[in-house]
Write a protein that holds these residues in place. Structure first.
Motif, short mmCIF file in Angstrom:
data_model
loop_
_atom_site.label_atom_id
_atom_site.label_comp_id
_atom_site.label_asym_id
_atom_site.label_seq_id
_atom_site.Cartn_x
_atom_site.Cartn_y
_atom_site.Cartn_z
N UNK A 1 10.09 -28.25 64.83
CA UNK A 1 8.94 -28.35 65.73
C UNK A 1 8.27 -29.70 65.52
N UNK A 2 7.92 -30.38 66.62
CA UNK A 2 7.24 -31.66 66.54
C UNK A 2 5.83 -31.47 66.01
N UNK A 3 5.43 -32.34 65.09
CA UNK A 3 4.07 -32.29 64.54
C UNK A 3 3.08 -32.72 65.61
N UNK A 4 2.01 -31.95 65.75
CA UNK A 4 0.94 -32.33 66.67
C UNK A 4 -0.26 -31.42 66.49
N UNK A 5 -1.39 -31.90 66.96
CA UNK A 5 -2.59 -31.08 67.10
C UNK A 5 -2.89 -31.05 68.60
N UNK A 6 -3.32 -29.90 69.09
CA UNK A 6 -3.49 -29.72 70.53
C UNK A 6 -4.64 -28.75 70.78
N UNK A 7 -5.31 -28.93 71.90
CA UNK A 7 -6.27 -27.92 72.34
C UNK A 7 -5.77 -27.33 73.65
#
Length: 127
Positions: free
Chosen positions: A70-76
């Protein structure tokens, strides 16, 4: 009134490690008994934080998950009435759909798109 932000996520290759880090840093407790759509995280390796995160009643629901691949990211995530329609509108306005709509085991429908600057944004709505 516009659509509200309803959820955030932090995704990485070591979800348990991330939950340990953010739990210690912010005092978050995680519930890993639920499942999410495989496109979002390893379904059983996702930890939800409480809907209300502060004693004063402020905060939004969030989660930490991911896993290998899974690609690392932060998301809303913004709550919308129809994820498919919102993805199409985002594309018409210059966005780039990335995922979805997909339905989680709970029935929640989610999608991702990149805005014209390349930021990853989430959408969440009813089935």
């Amino acid at each position: 009134m516009g659509q509200p932000v309803v959820h955030f996520e932090i995704i990485g290759s070591d979800p348990a490690g991330l939950r340990g880090f953010f739990g210690e840093l912010f005092g978050w407790d995680f519930d890993t008994s639920g499942t999410v759509a495989r496109e979002v995280s390893e379904p059983t390796n996702y930890g939800f934080i409480e809907l209300v995160t502060a004693d004063d009643g402020s905060g939004i629901r969030g989660g930490v998950g991911g896993g290998g691949g899974y690609d690392r990211h932060a998301i809303f995530y913004v709550g919308v009435p129809d994820v498919g329609d919102a993805l199409r509108k985002a594309e018409e306005l210059g966005g780039d759909p990335q995922m979805g709509p997909v339905t989680a085991p709970t029935g929640l429908v989610v999608g991702h798109f990149r805005d014209p600057e390349g930021n990853l944004i989430g959408l969440a709505g009813p089935a």
